[in-house]
Every structure is written in C-alpha cells, then in structure tokens.
Design a protein around this motif. Sequence first.
Motif, PDB file in Angstrom:
ATOM      1  N   PHE A  36       0.840  -1.200   0.000  1.00  0.00           N
ATOM      2  CA  PHE A  36       0.000   0.000   0.000  1.00  0.00           C
ATOM      3  C   PHE A  36       0.878   1.255   0.000  1.00  0.00           C
ATOM      4  O   PHE A  36       1.824   1.370   0.777  1.00  0.00           O
ATOM      5  N   TYR A  37       0.562   2.189  -0.879  1.00  0.00           N
ATOM      6  CA  TYR A  37       1.380   3.412  -0.952  1.00  0.00           C
ATOM      7  C   TYR A  37       1.335   4.171   0.374  1.00  0.00           C
ATOM      8  O   TYR A  37       0.386   4.061   1.151  1.00  0.00           O
ATOM      9  N   SER A  38       2.363   4.982   0.616  1.00  0.00           N
ATOM     10  CA  SER A  38       2.454   5.751   1.856  1.00  0.00           C
ATOM     11  C   SER A  38       2.739   7.207   1.516  1.00  0.00           C
ATOM     12  O   SER A  38       3.739   7.509   0.853  1.00  0.00           O
ATOM     13  N   ARG A  39       1.833   8.088   1.950  1.00  0.00           N
ATOM     14  CA  ARG A  39       2.009   9.525   1.741  1.00  0.00           C
ATOM     15  C   ARG A  39       1.970  10.219   3.089  1.00  0.00           C
ATOM     16  O   ARG A  39       0.992  10.133   3.831  1.00  0.00           O
ATOM     17  N   ASN A  40       3.058  10.886   3.434  1.00  0.00           N
ATOM     18  CA  ASN A  40       3.166  11.578   4.724  1.00  0.00           C
ATOM     19  C   ASN A  40       3.712  12.978   4.508  1.00  0.00           C
ATOM     20  O   ASN A  40       4.459  13.227   3.566  1.00  0.00           O
ATOM     21  N   HIS A  41       3.344  13.871   5.415  1.00  0.00           N
ATOM     22  CA  HIS A  41       3.776  15.263   5.318  1.00  0.00           C
ATOM     23  C   HIS A  41       4.756  15.653   6.420  1.00  0.00           C
ATOM     24  O   HIS A  41       5.306  16.748   6.399  1.00  0.00           O
ATOM     25  N   GLY A  42       4.942  14.773   7.375  1.00  0.00           N
ATOM     26  CA  GLY A  42       5.869  14.982   8.472  1.00  0.00           C
ATOM     27  C   GLY A  42       6.247  13.639   9.059  1.00  0.00           C
ATOM     28  O   GLY A  42       5.832  12.585   8.557  1.00  0.00           O
ATOM     29  N   PRO A  43       7.046  13.627  10.121  1.00  0.00           N
ATOM     30  CA  PRO A  43       7.423  12.370  10.754  1.00  0.00           C
ATOM     31  C   PRO A  43       6.200  11.589  11.228  1.00  0.00           C
ATOM     32  O   PRO A  43       5.220  12.174  11.702  1.00  0.00           O
ATOM     33  N   VAL A  44       6.256  10.276  11.090  1.00  0.00           N
ATOM     34  CA  VAL A  44       5.153   9.418  11.531  1.00  0.00           C
ATOM     35  C   VAL A  44       5.101   9.440  13.058  1.00  0.00           C
ATOM     36  O   VAL A  44       6.073   9.079  13.717  1.00  0.00           O
ATOM     37  N   PRO A  45       3.978   9.874  13.658  1.00  0.00           N
ATOM     38  CA  PRO A  45       3.917   9.954  15.123  1.00  0.00           C
ATOM     39  C   PRO A  45       3.817   8.566  15.760  1.00  0.00           C
ATOM     40  O   PRO A  45       3.328   7.622  15.146  1.00  0.00           O
ATOM     41  N   ASP A  46       4.289   8.482  16.964  1.00  0.00           N
ATOM     42  CA  ASP A  46       4.226   7.231  17.734  1.00  0.00           C
ATOM     43  C   ASP A  46       3.273   7.475  18.894  1.00  0.00           C
ATOM     44  O   ASP A  46       3.657   8.028  19.929  1.00  0.00           O
ATOM     45  N   LEU A  47       2.022   7.089  18.719  1.00  0.00           N
ATOM     46  CA  LEU A  47       0.978   7.362  19.712  1.00  0.00           C
ATOM     47  C   LEU A  47       0.746   6.129  20.585  1.00  0.00           C
ATOM     48  O   LEU A  47       0.712   5.004  20.084  1.00  0.00           O
ATOM     49  N   ASP A  48       0.574   6.348  21.861  1.00  0.00           N
ATOM     50  CA  ASP A  48       0.283   5.273  22.807  1.00  0.00           C
ATOM     51  C   ASP A  48      -1.217   5.012  22.781  1.00  0.00           C
ATOM     52  O   ASP A  48      -2.008   5.855  23.220  1.00  0.00           O
ATOM     53  N   PRO A  49      -1.659   3.856  22.250  1.00  0.00           N
ATOM     54  CA  PRO A  49      -3.103   3.597  22.169  1.00  0.00           C
ATOM     55  C   PRO A  49      -3.797   3.668  23.528  1.00  0.00           C
ATOM     56  O   PRO A  49      -4.969   4.065  23.602  1.00  0.00           O
ATOM     57  N   ALA A  50      -3.079   3.321  24.593  1.00  0.00           N
ATOM     58  CA  ALA A  50      -3.700   3.331  25.913  1.00  0.00           C
ATOM     59  C   ALA A  50      -4.013   4.750  26.375  1.00  0.00           C
ATOM     60  O   ALA A  50      -4.956   4.975  27.149  1.00  0.00           O
ATOM     61  N   ALA A  51      -3.217   5.707  25.909  1.00  0.00           N
ATOM     62  CA  ALA A  51      -3.416   7.092  26.323  1.00  0.00           C
ATOM     63  C   ALA A  51      -4.161   7.924  25.288  1.00  0.00           C
ATOM     64  O   ALA A  51      -4.592   9.044  25.584  1.00  0.00           O
ATOM     65  N   TRP A  52      -4.357   7.375  24.091  1.00  0.00           N
ATOM     66  CA  TRP A  52      -4.957   8.130  22.993  1.00  0.00           C
ATOM     67  C   TRP A  52      -6.427   8.431  23.265  1.00  0.00           C
ATOM     68  O   TRP A  52      -7.167   7.612  23.808  1.00  0.00           O
ATOM     69  N   ARG A  53      -6.847   9.633  22.883  1.00  0.00           N
ATOM     70  CA  ARG A  53      -8.251  10.040  22.991  1.00  0.00           C
ATOM     71  C   ARG A  53      -8.648  10.774  21.713  1.00  0.00           C
ATOM     72  O   ARG A  53      -7.827  11.432  21.071  1.00  0.00           O
ATOM     73  N   LEU A  54      -9.922  10.684  21.373  1.00  0.00           N
ATOM     74  CA  LEU A  54     -10.484  11.432  20.256  1.00  0.00           C
ATOM     75  C   LEU A  54     -11.455  12.463  20.804  1.00  0.00           C
ATOM     76  O   LEU A  54     -12.430  12.124  21.485  1.00  0.00           O
ATOM     77  N   THR A  55     -11.198  13.728  20.495  1.00  0.00           N
ATOM     78  CA  THR A  55     -12.086  14.818  20.894  1.00  0.00           C
ATOM     79  C   THR A  55     -13.004  15.169  19.734  1.00  0.00           C
ATOM     80  O   THR A  55     -12.552  15.298  18.588  1.00  0.00           O
ATOM     81  N   VAL A  56     -14.287  15.323  20.028  1.00  0.00           N
ATOM     82  CA  VAL A  56     -15.264  15.770  19.034  1.00  0.00           C
ATOM     83  C   VAL A  56     -15.891  17.050  19.560  1.00  0.00           C
ATOM     84  O   VAL A  56     -16.516  17.050  20.627  1.00  0.00           O
ATOM     85  N   ASP A  57     -15.681  18.158  18.856  1.00  0.00           N
ATOM     86  CA  ASP A  57     -16.130  19.443  19.388  1.00  0.00           C
ATOM     87  C   ASP A  57     -16.561  20.372  18.265  1.00  0.00           C
ATOM     88  O   ASP A  57     -16.845  19.937  17.157  1.00  0.00           O
ATOM     89  N   GLY A  58     -16.624  21.655  18.545  1.00  0.00           N
ATOM     90  CA  GLY A  58     -17.068  22.641  17.568  1.00  0.00           C
ATOM     91  C   GLY A  58     -18.564  22.832  17.626  1.00  0.00           C
ATOM     92  O   GLY A  58     -19.142  22.927  18.731  1.00  0.00           O
ATOM     93  N   LEU A  59     -19.216  22.864  16.480  1.00  0.00           N
ATOM     94  CA  LEU A  59     -20.657  23.127  16.400  1.00  0.00           C
ATOM     95  C   LEU A  59     -21.447  21.849  16.679  1.00  0.00           C
ATOM     96  O   LEU A  59     -22.126  21.293  15.815  1.00  0.00           O
ATOM     97  N   VAL A  60     -21.338  21.391  17.933  1.00  0.00           N
ATOM     98  CA  VAL A  60     -22.071  20.212  18.396  1.00  0.00           C
ATOM     99  C   VAL A  60     -22.708  20.536  19.749  1.00  0.00           C
ATOM    100  O   VAL A  60     -22.225  21.407  20.491  1.00  0.00           O
ATOM    101  N   GLU A  61     -23.786  19.839  20.065  1.00  0.00           N
ATOM    102  CA  GLU A  61     -24.471  20.064  21.339  1.00  0.00           C
ATOM    103  C   GLU A  61     -23.789  19.354  22.504  1.00  0.00           C
ATOM    104  O   GLU A  61     -23.837  19.816  23.642  1.00  0.00           O
ATOM    105  N   HIS A  62     -23.123  18.233  22.221  1.00  0.00           N
ATOM    106  CA  HIS A  62     -22.555  17.407  23.278  1.00  0.00           C
ATOM    107  C   HIS A  62     -21.126  17.006  22.906  1.00  0.00           C
ATOM    108  O   HIS A  62     -20.918  15.924  22.333  1.00  0.00           O
ATOM    109  N   PRO A  63     -20.138  17.838  23.193  1.00  0.00           N
ATOM    110  CA  PRO A  63     -18.758  17.468  22.882  1.00  0.00           C
ATOM    111  C   PRO A  63     -18.400  16.106  23.494  1.00  0.00           C
ATOM    112  O   PRO A  63     -18.861  15.759  24.580  1.00  0.00           O
ATOM    113  N   LEU A  64     -17.566  15.365  22.759  1.00  0.00           N
ATOM    114  CA  LEU A  64     -17.207  14.016  23.178  1.00  0.00           C
ATOM    115  C   LEU A  64     -15.713  13.908  23.422  1.00  0.00           C
ATOM    116  O   LEU A  64     -14.905  14.591  22.792  1.00  0.00           O
TER     117      LEU A  64
END
Length: 360
Positions: A36-64
Amino acid sequence: MWGKRDDMLVHERDPFNAEPPRAALAGRRTTPPDTFYSRNHGPVPDLDPAAWRLTVDGLVEHPLDLSPADLRERFDEHEVAATLQCAGNRRAGLAEVRAIPGEDPWGPGATSTARWTGVRLADVLAAAGLRPEAAHIEFAAPDVSRLAVPPQPYGGSITVDKALRPEVLLAWAMDGRPLPRVHGAPLRAVVPGWIGARSVKWLTRISARAEPSDNYFQATAYRVLPPDADPAQAGPDDGIPLGPIVVNCDILRPDDGARVPSGPTEVTGYALAGGDRTVARVDVSADGGRSWTQAALDDGDSPWTWRHWRTTLDLPAGEAEIIARAWDSAGAVQPESPVHLWNPKGYANTSWARIRLTCT
C-alpha cells in the motif's frame, strides 16, 4: 522500511513517501499493507493507544472525549472496501511536460485498496449532536509538517454532506488487522471517493465548523493553481480546492519500457472514478487512438473501489505505444494530453495512460 516490500519506489525517507511498482498492483483487488502506498507530510507519530483520545467538538451540542474502548462499545462496527488515491498520483506524467520543483514524482502506484473497519463518522457526529449551522467537518492530527510556514500539524476538512454518508469511516483496521502505524494507527479517517489527503491519519480531533478548515493543507495546499502561478506565493483560497477525485486509469502490466514477444499481448490495469460516480468503460488502443478495443472490467468490491480491466492486443514486431482511457457513469472521459492539465503543484493528472513497449 515501515514494513514495506523491498522494491517500493521511495520518493522520500523523512517524511516517508513511497509507492509500489505498477506490476505489484496488477490482479489484486486489495493491496497488502506492505504494498500500500504511503504519503506523509511529516514524521510518523508514535501514539500510545492506551493514552490516545479522540475529541469531538465545535458546532455540536454534546462534545465528546472518546477512548478506543468507547468507540467500540458505543458505536456499531462497519466495514467498507475503498480505494485511496493521492492527489499527486501520476505526477511524473505532468513533470514530463514541464518541471514541477519540490514535488515528488509519483507514478501510478499512489493508488491502493483495502477493506477498512471502524465506525461511521455519521454515528459519532449524531452522538455529539451536530448543530444545523455546521457545514464542514475538520480532522486534526499530531504529525507536524515543515511544508507549512511556520510548521503546523496536518489537518483538513470535508463537507457535512459527505461526512454524513455511510461509507465514511473512522477506521482502526485494514484488511482485518490493526492499522499499521505508518497508515494511521490508532485511528484514521477513510473518505471514499475523495483525494487521499482528506483521509486524515492519526486522528486526535474532529471539529464541526461553519467554514472549511483553515489548516494549511486545506486552505493553501491541495489546490489546483493556474499554470502561471507561483506556489511559493499562493495564499489561502487561491486556486481550486481538491475534494472528489476525477476519473482516472493506468496500465499495470506490461511495465513501461518492457520487451515483450510480438503477437497477442495481454494488457491489464486499474480504473477509478470519484465522488458518487463509477467506472463505466475502459478503452485501449495500440495505434494512437485511431481505433479502440473495449477492455473487460471486473465488478469491483464496492462502489468505492477501483475496477481492474484487461484486454488482449495483437502487437507487431517493433516499437509500440499502448494508451488507455476510462469513462465514468456520468459520461466524463479522461483528456488526451497532460499538456492541458499541467499545474504548478502537479495535481490531478487524469490524462490518457501510456506505456511504450519493444515487441520482439
């Protein structure tokens, strides 16, 4: 490097940008992760899945604020087969017309297909309570690119209309296995039918907005500039923003420059249509387009994947040029020459595919 096959064509090592040789894609409905081709614009980050979180915000009633477990427990799992294609795919053909300084000379291999597993972005936005004034959904990631001045993390946005489509996923797996780090683990967006740049990897934030993202890679990069423009002087909103991809195809086998026996020769390739369109036909010619043979098309695995095609041409001894063009379901066809498509960033080369052969 990054678990890729040894014969990858590496355009840059840092950031890592590489594509497979064209023959490696031939006959494969899906593309193995090592191909599979690989296209990156900066160094590949090394994220800890145990500490990773996804924020959902902006024009929403209930940020997650969601953990990996939250995504799996709160939302139904879905799978989508989809082809991703870099906006710079086949740039090398444009560079033959006129130099494109500072841009990687991608061939036809910046196109790959996988089965993606995750949750629908629409379901996550529904849980957040998307507000009526939201018109765009912004993706943010932690990979910092020096292509922006000053350097900034990568990001981009898609329209709400596209974001709410059932094919758009927040994916944690490809082909039944966890995402490799180089392909966006622990979570990436998959936006079928749009340029690969909008399928943002290593997602950390999703924001609902009234306007498109002002991130450099949405507002300034990935825009088709006029031929006489200077990319170094381009500012936000200059040029045409890239979103849905345009119908495209290329030849995968034989390879460009190959020596083949004269006589019946099988020619194979892929074709891909973007947006909501599908590939309707592929024509192949060995006489400069004076006559065309209609290629046989496979069914494709979903409306969002490429279709592989094949035909057999009777080639005489000597030098030969094979050309191919695809039509989509709206009747649009690839233009003949890259001369008319040249742009300073080398995006969207959708001209006829061409290879040259020596027939013995």
